[in-house]
Scaffold this active site. Sequence first.
Site, PDB file in Angstrom:
ATOM      1  CB  SER A 180      -0.934  -0.001   1.212  1.00 59.23           C
ATOM      2  OG  SER A 180      -0.175  -0.062   2.402  1.00 59.23           O
ATOM      3  N   GLY A 181       1.938   1.254  -0.786  1.00 61.58           N
ATOM      4  CA  GLY A 181       2.691   2.490  -1.025  1.00 61.58           C
ATOM      5  C   GLY A 181       2.106   3.175  -2.257  1.00 61.58           C
ATOM      6  CE  LYS A 204       6.808  -5.952   5.252  1.00 57.82           C
ATOM      7  NZ  LYS A 204       8.000  -6.769   5.030  1.00 57.82           N
ATOM      8  CB  ALA A 240       9.370  10.020  -0.611  1.00 57.50           C
ATOM      9  CD  GLN A 241      13.972  13.617   4.033  1.00 60.47           C
ATOM     10  OE1 GLN A 241      14.932  14.105   3.450  1.00 60.47           O
ATOM     11  NE2 GLN A 241      14.009  13.312   5.316  1.00 60.47           N
ATOM     12  N   GLY A 242      12.269  14.571  -0.864  1.00 59.91           N
ATOM     13  CA  GLY A 242      12.581  15.557  -1.903  1.00 59.91           C
ATOM     14  C   GLY A 242      11.413  15.891  -2.796  1.00 59.91           C
ATOM     15  CD  GLU A 283      15.515  15.871  -5.219  1.00 55.38           C
ATOM     16  OE1 GLU A 283      15.712  14.737  -5.674  1.00 55.38           O
ATOM     17  OE2 GLU A 283      14.698  16.121  -4.322  1.00 55.38           O
ATOM     18  CG  HIS A 310      20.363   9.484  -0.019  1.00 59.84           C
ATOM     19  ND1 HIS A 310      21.038  10.585   0.454  1.00 59.84           N
ATOM     20  CD2 HIS A 310      19.337   9.972  -0.747  1.00 59.84           C
ATOM     21  CE1 HIS A 310      20.431  11.683   0.032  1.00 59.84           C
ATOM     22  NE2 HIS A 310      19.390  11.335  -0.695  1.00 59.84           N
ATOM     23  NE  ARG A 339      19.812  10.397  -4.573  1.00 55.31           N
ATOM     24  CZ  ARG A 339      18.537  10.234  -4.361  1.00 55.31           C
ATOM     25  NH1 ARG A 339      18.028   9.023  -4.387  1.00 55.31           N
ATOM     26  NH2 ARG A 339      17.774  11.256  -4.098  1.00 55.31           N
ATOM     27  CG  HIS A 347      17.958   6.121  -0.628  1.00 54.66           C
ATOM     28  ND1 HIS A 347      17.173   6.494   0.447  1.00 54.66           N
ATOM     29  CD2 HIS A 347      17.559   6.907  -1.673  1.00 54.66           C
ATOM     30  CE1 HIS A 347      16.345   7.464   0.066  1.00 54.66           C
ATOM     31  NE2 HIS A 347      16.550   7.711  -1.214  1.00 54.66           N
ATOM     32  CD  GLU A 355      12.786   1.100  -3.482  1.00 48.48           C
ATOM     33  OE1 GLU A 355      12.050   1.988  -3.004  1.00 48.48           O
ATOM     34  OE2 GLU A 355      13.898   0.811  -3.019  1.00 48.48           O
ATOM     35  NE  ARG A 397      15.985   6.509  -6.620  1.00 48.71           N
ATOM     36  CZ  ARG A 397      15.458   7.281  -5.672  1.00 48.71           C
ATOM     37  NH1 ARG A 397      14.238   7.721  -5.790  1.00 48.71           N
ATOM     38  NH2 ARG A 397      16.149   7.587  -4.597  1.00 48.71           N
ATOM     39  CB  SER A 415      11.788   5.976  -7.197  1.00 46.76           C
ATOM     40  OG  SER A 415      12.087   6.904  -6.210  1.00 46.76           O
TER      41      SER A 415
HETATM   42  C1  FAD Z   1      13.815   8.207   3.282  1.00 43.98           C
HETATM   43  C2  FAD Z   1      13.424   8.070   1.833  1.00 43.98           C
HETATM   44  C3  FAD Z   1      13.331   9.200   1.024  1.00 43.98           C
HETATM   45  C4  FAD Z   1      12.965   9.090  -0.313  1.00 43.98           C
HETATM   46  N1  FAD Z   1      12.803  10.226  -1.061  1.00 43.98           N
HETATM   47  C5  FAD Z   1      12.332  10.107  -2.344  1.00 43.98           C
HETATM   48  C6  FAD Z   1      12.018  11.261  -3.116  1.00 43.98           C
HETATM   49  O1  FAD Z   1      12.126  12.391  -2.654  1.00 43.98           O
HETATM   50  N2  FAD Z   1      11.564  11.070  -4.380  1.00 43.98           N
HETATM   51  C7  FAD Z   1      11.394   9.839  -4.947  1.00 43.98           C
HETATM   52  O2  FAD Z   1      10.983   9.738  -6.110  1.00 43.98           O
HETATM   53  N3  FAD Z   1      11.673   8.738  -4.220  1.00 43.98           N
HETATM   54  C8  FAD Z   1      12.113   8.831  -2.946  1.00 43.98           C
HETATM   55  N4  FAD Z   1      12.366   7.703  -2.215  1.00 43.98           N
HETATM   56  C9  FAD Z   1      12.097   6.397  -2.824  1.00 43.98           C
HETATM   57  C10 FAD Z   1      10.602   6.169  -2.884  1.00 43.98           C
HETATM   58  O3  FAD Z   1      10.031   6.616  -1.672  1.00 43.98           O
HETATM   59  C11 FAD Z   1      10.265   4.700  -3.073  1.00 43.98           C
HETATM   60  O4  FAD Z   1      11.017   4.152  -4.109  1.00 43.98           O
HETATM   61  C12 FAD Z   1       8.788   4.540  -3.401  1.00 43.98           C
HETATM   62  O5  FAD Z   1       8.016   5.186  -2.421  1.00 43.98           O
HETATM   63  C13 FAD Z   1       8.421   3.069  -3.487  1.00 43.98           C
HETATM   64  O6  FAD Z   1       7.026   2.970  -3.562  1.00 43.98           O
HETATM   65  P1  FAD Z   1       6.374   1.522  -3.606  1.00 43.98           P
HETATM   66  O7  FAD Z   1       4.911   1.729  -3.615  1.00 43.98           O
HETATM   67  O8  FAD Z   1       6.995   0.744  -4.684  1.00 43.98           O
HETATM   68  O9  FAD Z   1       6.845   0.840  -2.235  1.00 43.98           O
HETATM   69  P2  FAD Z   1       6.557   1.280  -0.733  1.00 43.98           P
HETATM   70  O10 FAD Z   1       6.135   2.665  -0.650  1.00 43.98           O
HETATM   71  O11 FAD Z   1       7.731   0.879   0.070  1.00 43.98           O
HETATM   72  O12 FAD Z   1       5.324   0.351  -0.349  1.00 43.98           O
HETATM   73  C14 FAD Z   1       5.483  -1.042  -0.211  1.00 43.98           C
HETATM   74  C15 FAD Z   1       4.292  -1.595   0.516  1.00 43.98           C
HETATM   75  O13 FAD Z   1       4.302  -3.013   0.497  1.00 43.98           O
HETATM   76  C16 FAD Z   1       4.026  -3.519   1.782  1.00 43.98           C
HETATM   77  N5  FAD Z   1       4.595  -4.870   1.855  1.00 43.98           N
HETATM   78  C17 FAD Z   1       5.900  -5.227   1.728  1.00 43.98           C
HETATM   79  N6  FAD Z   1       6.013  -6.564   1.848  1.00 43.98           N
HETATM   80  C18 FAD Z   1       4.763  -7.065   2.043  1.00 43.98           C
HETATM   81  C19 FAD Z   1       4.239  -8.366   2.253  1.00 43.98           C
HETATM   82  N7  FAD Z   1       5.007  -9.456   2.332  1.00 43.98           N
HETATM   83  N8  FAD Z   1       2.903  -8.495   2.424  1.00 43.98           N
HETATM   84  C20 FAD Z   1       2.081  -7.417   2.394  1.00 43.98           C
HETATM   85  N9  FAD Z   1       2.541  -6.163   2.220  1.00 43.98           N
HETATM   86  C21 FAD Z   1       3.857  -5.986   2.036  1.00 43.98           C
HETATM   87  C22 FAD Z   1       4.664  -2.500   2.707  1.00 43.98           C
HETATM   88  O14 FAD Z   1       4.163  -2.618   4.012  1.00 43.98           O
HETATM   89  C23 FAD Z   1       4.252  -1.223   1.991  1.00 43.98           C
HETATM   90  O15 FAD Z   1       2.917  -0.899   2.282  1.00 43.98           O
HETATM   91  C24 FAD Z   1      12.732   7.800  -0.874  1.00 43.98           C
HETATM   92  C25 FAD Z   1      12.839   6.676  -0.068  1.00 43.98           C
HETATM   93  C26 FAD Z   1      13.168   6.793   1.276  1.00 43.98           C
HETATM   94  C27 FAD Z   1      13.256   5.549   2.115  1.00 43.98           C
END
Ligand code: FAD
Length: 523
Positions: free
Chosen positions: A13-14, A38, A49-51, A117, A244, A291, A352, A376, A387, A392
């Site tokens: 749920s990202g 989970k 995510a900050q930037g 950035e 990072h 980076r 990161h 991701e 990247r 992302s």
């Molecule tokens: C500190 C930080 C700063 C960042 N800043 C930036 C930025 O400024 N700009 C940018 O573009 N990117 C940034 N990123 C990267 C970006 O945030 C991520 O790449 C992106 O949010 C990934 O999204 P996602 O939906 O793929 O995964 P996520 O947002 O990580 O969501 C994954 C989801 O899957 C769930 N999950 C995992 N395993 C299971 C399982 N077995 N069963 C059920 N659920 C599960 C997790 O609980 C979560 O809900 C940053 C990352 C971090 C950590």
Amino acid sequence: MSIFKIDTLILGSGVAGLTIAIKTAKALPNKKIFVVTKAEANESNTKYAQGGIASVWNKLDSFKDHINDTMIAGDNLNNPKIVKMVIEEAPKCMKQLISWGADFDYTKSGELDLGKEGGHSANRILHHKDITGFEVEKTLLEQVEALSNITLLPYHFAIDLITDHHINGKGYNKNAINCYGAYVLNEKTKKIDTYLATSIVLATGGTGQVYAATTNPVVATGDGIAMAYRAKAKVEDMEFVQFHPTSLYQPGVSPAYLISEAVRGFGAYLRNKKGERFMLEVDERAELAPRDIVARAIDSELIKSGDQYVYLDCTHLDMEAFIKHFPNISEKCKSIGIDVATQYIPVVPAAHYMMGGVVVDSKGYSSIKNLFACGECSRTGLHGANRLASNSLLEALVFGSEIATEIANNRKDLIFDKNLDIPEWNEEGTMEPKEKVLISHNRKTIQNIMTDLVAIVRSDERLEKALDHLNYLYQDTEKAYAKSKLSPQICELRNLNAISYLIVKESIKRKINKGAFYSLDNL
Ligand SMILES: Cc1cc2nc3c(=O)[nH]c(=O)nc-3n(C[C@H](O)[C@H](O)[C@H](O)COP(=O)(O)OP(=O)(O)OC[C@H]3O[C@@H](n4cnc5c(N)ncnc54)[C@H](O)[C@@H]3O)c2cc1C
């Protein structure tokens, strides 16, 4: 144990999972969409995510330049067609996100306030102060709440994908593996339920937790990639881990607090302990080099000096503007006794972002039928070997939209084959582990192996040593997994083991340094 038959099953749920859920639910109001996640619904890399999010937004910028910057950062290992597609779709996806309620920062004259950035040749980062991810996650969850055909299930842990081999019981049919759903542990009932769907999406995020020092929250254990790998999906580019350059130096604190790239984009300098701006010697873009270059330069500076950290210097910047743009970073520093107006911030690189993952095509399909991957955990070809900052969230938004459109247009009439005899989870292990410390010990051991032997700069000798250690841990973990009553902890350990193995194996295979991958034996 229960069996749920639905239309679309989304794991995670990202930004990736929620974007797909919302767009699919709006397009297909009569279809059932389940999002299994989970931890708390908002816990994810997205939330931290900050930037911001990169998108060409005005005439001072161009798609050509954003494409060029993305290819340079990726060391030209990117897929040019995917890069073009994502970057050209970006403004449309950003408008969609804004229409869903996301609030980005504006200048006094009412224009979007576009940040810059590392690796970007223009100002093109849409942001919400220094908590863009929090704003995006909140917006998406509000949309989900308003859509009655989405069921969101927090504290549901996906253990494994259901594929042909569960039906045949005789091993995989290599030529046509189908995915039918997933086995999911309901943490409240402690039961492992069967979720069957016509479209299944992995949106499980990153892998940062394989390292001891990471900016990723504890949920980032690479579960989706490990599940896909076990199901024999194509997984590639796992050697490309982005470190990072600037996480706050706070020994023992995990995850590490990120000092966003946007701070360097705002004009901050990197200095060694002697006060020298060492990046000037390394790259003409200095602090704004991609980076991988900045992280390696810091690593080399630390190896040379024996110091534990370098400094980020913001003291010459317009403090009023800085605090307005980075209120949370300023506050965080203050909370540990650092006044950014007069003192340098101690920083170190931390794991990161995972560039590799489940290989998908331009519509988000993996190599397994009915299975998509997004965000991701996927390897789309956008990032290549490294990247570009803020690409992302964008990738997840664009591919999320593509996948939802594909489901709505071409998969809405699919029905689940009633004749398929899908077994319920075969709960072999029955033992409640007496001491969970054995699991946490192995988790820490993996993190230390990866940090010591498979980090920014690698070598064949270190990689071989890591592989030996990981092989031993694999045997140990598999034994424990087979006899244990399943818990998220043992499943995550198994997944971390698989992810580490993939990173090491792919690193051993890579004989040319590219982007974020750097081995002393390839010089
Ligand atoms: C500190 C930080 C700063 C960042 N800043 C930036 C930025 O400024 N700009 C940018 O573009 N990117 C940034 N990123 C990267 C970006 O945030 C991520 O790449 C992106 O949010 C990934 O999204 P996602 O939906 O793929 O995964 P996520 O947002 O990580 O969501 C994954 C989801 O899957 C769930 N999950 C995992 N395993 C299971 C399982 N077995 N069963 C059920 N659920 C599960 C997790 O609980 C979560 O809900 C940053 C990352 C971090 C950590």
